[in-house]
Design a protein around this motif. Structure first.
Motif, PDB file in Angstrom:
ATOM      1  N   GLU A  34       0.875  -1.175   0.000  1.00 14.71           N
ATOM      2  CA  GLU A  34       0.000   0.000   0.000  1.00 14.71           C
ATOM      3  C   GLU A  34       0.904   1.215   0.000  1.00 14.71           C
ATOM      4  O   GLU A  34       1.755   1.368   0.891  1.00 14.71           O
ATOM      5  CB  GLU A  34      -0.862   0.027   1.246  1.00 14.71           C
ATOM      6  CG  GLU A  34      -1.762  -1.172   1.385  1.00 14.71           C
ATOM      7  CD  GLU A  34      -3.156  -0.764   1.836  1.00 14.71           C
ATOM      8  OE1 GLU A  34      -3.227  -0.034   2.820  1.00 14.71           O
ATOM      9  OE2 GLU A  34      -4.132  -1.167   1.176  1.00 14.71           O
ATOM     10  N   VAL A  35       0.768   2.083  -0.988  1.00 10.52           N
ATOM     11  CA  VAL A  35       1.664   3.250  -1.053  1.00 10.52           C
ATOM     12  C   VAL A  35       0.851   4.528  -1.224  1.00 10.52           C
ATOM     13  O   VAL A  35      -0.161   4.544  -1.934  1.00 10.52           O
ATOM     14  CB  VAL A  35       2.692   3.130  -2.206  1.00 10.52           C
ATOM     15  CG1 VAL A  35       3.623   1.953  -1.985  1.00 10.52           C
ATOM     16  CG2 VAL A  35       2.010   3.039  -3.553  1.00 10.52           C
ATOM     17  N   PRO A  36       1.280   5.613  -0.571  1.00  8.34           N
ATOM     18  CA  PRO A  36       0.630   6.904  -0.803  1.00  8.34           C
ATOM     19  C   PRO A  36       0.829   7.312  -2.266  1.00  8.34           C
ATOM     20  O   PRO A  36       1.908   7.065  -2.829  1.00  8.34           O
ATOM     21  CB  PRO A  36       1.385   7.863   0.137  1.00  8.34           C
ATOM     22  CG  PRO A  36       2.120   6.998   1.100  1.00  8.34           C
ATOM     23  CD  PRO A  36       2.382   5.702   0.402  1.00  8.34           C
ATOM     24  N   VAL A  37      -0.155   7.958  -2.852  1.00  8.82           N
ATOM     25  CA  VAL A  37      -0.040   8.276  -4.281  1.00  8.82           C
ATOM     26  C   VAL A  37       1.087   9.261  -4.565  1.00  8.82           C
ATOM     27  O   VAL A  37       1.652   9.279  -5.652  1.00  8.82           O
ATOM     28  CB  VAL A  37      -1.360   8.823  -4.879  1.00  8.82           C
ATOM     29  CG1 VAL A  37      -2.399   7.750  -4.987  1.00  8.82           C
ATOM     30  CG2 VAL A  37      -1.872  10.007  -4.079  1.00  8.82           C
ATOM     31  N   GLY A  38       1.476  10.081  -3.600  1.00  9.92           N
ATOM     32  CA  GLY A  38       2.533  11.063  -3.843  1.00  9.92           C
ATOM     33  C   GLY A  38       3.928  10.533  -3.605  1.00  9.92           C
ATOM     34  O   GLY A  38       4.909  11.254  -3.783  1.00  9.92           O
ATOM     35  N   MET A  39       4.038   9.268  -3.206  1.00  5.38           N
ATOM     36  CA  MET A  39       5.365   8.721  -2.871  1.00  5.38           C
ATOM     37  C   MET A  39       6.147   8.400  -4.145  1.00  5.38           C
ATOM     38  O   MET A  39       5.594   7.816  -5.087  1.00  5.38           O
ATOM     39  CB  MET A  39       5.183   7.456  -2.042  1.00  5.38           C
ATOM     40  CG  MET A  39       6.466   6.784  -1.642  1.00  5.38           C
ATOM     41  SD  MET A  39       6.148   5.322  -0.638  1.00  5.38           S
ATOM     42  CE  MET A  39       6.704   5.857   0.962  1.00  5.38           C
ATOM     43  N   THR A  40       7.415   8.777  -4.164  1.00  3.60           N
ATOM     44  CA  THR A  40       8.220   8.429  -5.340  1.00  3.60           C
ATOM     45  C   THR A  40       8.710   6.988  -5.216  1.00  3.60           C
ATOM     46  O   THR A  40       8.755   6.419  -4.114  1.00  3.60           O
ATOM     47  CB  THR A  40       9.449   9.348  -5.478  1.00  3.60           C
ATOM     48  OG1 THR A  40      10.308   9.127  -4.367  1.00  3.60           O
ATOM     49  CG2 THR A  40       9.058  10.803  -5.576  1.00  3.60           C
ATOM     50  N   LEU A  41       9.104   6.457  -6.349  1.00  2.00           N
ATOM     51  CA  LEU A  41       9.644   5.100  -6.343  1.00  2.00           C
ATOM     52  C   LEU A  41      10.934   5.069  -5.519  1.00  2.00           C
ATOM     53  O   LEU A  41      11.226   4.097  -4.817  1.00  2.00           O
ATOM     54  CB  LEU A  41       9.904   4.655  -7.787  1.00  2.00           C
ATOM     55  CG  LEU A  41      10.370   3.218  -7.984  1.00  2.00           C
ATOM     56  CD1 LEU A  41       9.416   2.212  -7.337  1.00  2.00           C
ATOM     57  CD2 LEU A  41      10.520   2.919  -9.478  1.00  2.00           C
ATOM     58  N   HIS A  42      11.662   6.164  -5.554  1.00  2.00           N
ATOM     59  CA  HIS A  42      12.887   6.239  -4.749  1.00  2.00           C
ATOM     60  C   HIS A  42      12.570   6.131  -3.266  1.00  2.00           C
ATOM     61  O   HIS A  42      13.216   5.375  -2.523  1.00  2.00           O
ATOM     62  CB  HIS A  42      13.629   7.553  -5.026  1.00  2.00           C
ATOM     63  CG  HIS A  42      14.873   7.673  -4.212  1.00  2.00           C
ATOM     64  ND1 HIS A  42      14.881   8.178  -2.936  1.00  2.00           N
ATOM     65  CD2 HIS A  42      16.132   7.280  -4.462  1.00  2.00           C
ATOM     66  CE1 HIS A  42      16.096   8.112  -2.449  1.00  2.00           C
ATOM     67  NE2 HIS A  42      16.873   7.570  -3.358  1.00  2.00           N
TER      68      HIS A  42
END
Ligand code: FES
Length: 573
Positions: free
Chosen positions: A18-26
């Motif tokens: 589950e990832v926040p939509v603003g999170m970068t792949l980095h």
């Protein structure tokens, strides 16, 4: 922030996250999944430290949102290692060719190189250079890196045999090479401590200003925020030679980029948003931006309280009222007599600009103010004992209460000498109830908040006879120290020792002044002091020789120090 579920395969391991939509792949790879071999240095896709392969293509992971990678196969540099304890041909070649120094750029560099070899097994040298152009390295000069990739690509690479027992003049293996090419080497930038908060800075947009009002109430109320500090909360002065630097600006801002407030929050984004909610009302003041203006009678004073700041009296000589943090004088003979003996006198002026060190790993500190009064510091510093000494001096702590750990350092070049972020991060940790706090400077802060090499103006007068004998030399070195003396005082002092070059000159006068201005402050940088003045001295030798119609080499030979003669510092040569 809304959250999405994605599926990723990283180095052959598939997971659903589950990832926040603003999170970068980095952020997902380095902070979320602890792939610390995925480095960062700018967060805007310039440096290439965060290069990974996304479905086989090399990309900057900081420019891709994690949600965009849903369903993708990702390879970091860790995929390059065939099995624990064994290196790939490319990794071993990087070690053997000296393509690894600090190692901070190495993981990203290996990913780009492997991606090239996968799509073009026999690249030309130009294609190798092109493929690596997006990966910056500050240590190696690129040549050994390109040589390593080229040797693997054209099949000429043979791993070096293990060297015999080390002896002077023999071959030696780089002991830290394997850790750096596998990405196992840990840098302060990579360190994650359980319960760690993230620190961010708010910096001044003005070169000089009075802080009329600062309101942190909105920032304090924001989600995730655990501490907000302004200069009034941290009333300690810092300094290597002059105690002239506030931990955060108090009352007056001394240069554009000086930190005026700091936040510690649960996440980087929360900390950043909180800094933007801090309201500061400035009254801009007239800055002094030039060393000549700064030394004039009546010039605005960068530090009106200068007389009290030197804590090494008798070693460093500030000149209150003239913005001079230190004046180093060296005298040999009588230059008035020497100039009178000359057939001709020349005066030339040389300038060196300020230069940023640009270590690929930005300044980073992680500090825990433990409840028992002990302090744990993990830092990217070059001088751990200086950090401990000055830290304890500033806060009145005994040395045994403070532990400073320095993991691998991702480039320093002098810019990480001295003490920088550690005291502020300690204050944030204390204000946050003792939780560890990490503050890693952004690339902009490296340029605007942390120190650079000082700019220098050299004015050199030379008296010479017609046949090319130097009878006298007078050199004035004006260092633009910026707003704080920091290491710059020692730079000015060291410069004076080399201030007449390696020449046998009977009469010399050297004045090296470290001058405050409202600019970014200076510090050590590779061979500090000496190389800047020697550049001017040697340029001066060329110009004087040409004016005399002499070959510059012969002119130098004629004036070189010989055994038994003395340089300006007086010791027999
Ligand atoms: Fe490339 Fe240090 S080895 S940045």
């Amino acid at each position: 922030m809304s959250v999405r579920t994605i599926t990723l395969t990283v180095n052959g391991e598939t997971s659903t996250l589950e990832v926040p939509v603003g999170m970068t792949l980095h952020q997902l790879l380095s902070e979320g999944l602890h792939h610390h071999e995925v480095k960062s240095g700018c967060y805007i896709g310039e440096c290439g430290l965060g290069t990974i392969r996304l479905n086989g293509r090399p990309v900057n992971s900081c420019l891709v949102f994690a949600v965009e990678a849903d369903g993708a196969a990702i390879e970091t540099s860790a995929a390059e290692t065939p099995e624990p304890g064994r290196l790939s041909d490319l990794q071993q070649a990087f070690v053997d060719f000296g393509a690894v120094q600090c190692g901070f750029c190495t993981p990203g560099m290996l990913v780009s190189a492997r991606a090239l070899l996968a799509r073009t097994p026999k690249p030309t040298r130009a294609e190798i250079v092109e493929a690596l152009a997006g990966n910056y390295c500050r240590c190696t000069g690129y040549e050994p890196i390109v040589n390593a990739v080229e040797a693997v690509a054209n099949g000429t690479y043979v791993p070096k045999p293990a060297p015999p027992a080390p002896y002077v003049g023999g071959e030696a293996n780089r002991l830290d090479g394997p850790a750096k090419v596998t990405g196992a080497a840990t840098f302060a930038h990579d360190v994650v401590v359980p319960g760690m908060l993230i620190g961010r800075l708010l910096v001044s947009p003005h070169a000089k200003a009075r802080i009329k009002r600062i309101d942190v109430s909105k920032a304090k109320a924001m989600p995730g925020v655990k501490a907000v500090l302004t200069g009034e909360d941290v009333p300690w002065k810092l300094g290597l030679y002059m105690e002239d630097k506030d931990i955060l600006a108090r009352g007056i801002v001394h240069h554009q980029g000086e930190a005026v407030a700091a936040v510690a929050a649960e996440t980087w984004l929360q900390a950043k948003l909180a800094t933007l909610a801090i309201e500061v009302e400035y009254e801009p003041l007239e800055p002094v931006l030039d060393v000549h203006e700064a030394m004039k009678d009546g010039a605005p004073q960068v530090h009106p309280g200068l007389a009290e700041y030197s804590w090494m009296k008798g070693v460093f000589f500030p000149q209150p009222g003239h913005n001079v943090a230190h004046h180093q004088k060296i005298r040999k003979g009588d230059t008035a007599k020497g100039m009178a003996e000359a057939d001709r006198v020349f005066e030339f002026r040389f300038t060196n600009p300020p230069v940023q060190h640009v270590p690929m790993e930005t300044h980073t500190a992680i500090v825990t103010a433990r409840p028992d009064g002990e302090v744990e510091i993990v830092t990217s510093a070059q001088s751990p004992f200086t950090v401990r000494h000055l830290f304890c001096h500033t806060f009145g702590l005994p040395l045994h209460k403070v532990r400073v750990r320095v993991p691998y350092v991702g480039g320093g070049f002098g810019g990480k000498a001295g003490i920088h972020l550690e005291p502020l991060v300690y204050c944030l940790s204390k204000a946050a109830g003792g939780r560890p706090v990490k503050l890693a400077a952004t690339r902009e802060e490296e340029f605007n908040t942390l120190p650079s090499r000082q700019g220098l103006e050299s004015i050199v007068r030379t008296g010479v006879t017609k046949d090319g004998r130097i009878t006298a030399l007078e050199a004035t070195y004006l260092w633009d120290a910026g707003a704080f003396a920091d290491y710059g005082v020692n730079v000015g002092r060291a410069a004076a020792y080399s201030g007449a070059g390696p020449y046998a000159i009977p009469h010399c006068k050297v004045d090296s002044k470290v001058v405050y201005t409202n600019k970014i402050h200076g510090t050590a940088y590779r061979g500090f002091g000496h190389l800047e003045v020697l550049w001017g001295i040697e340029r001066n030798m060329d110009l004087v020789a040409r004016a005399l119609g002499m070959d510059p080499y012969e002119f130098r030979r004629k004036n070189l120090l010989r055994v038994g003669e003395t340089p300006i510092t007086g010791e027999p040569f």
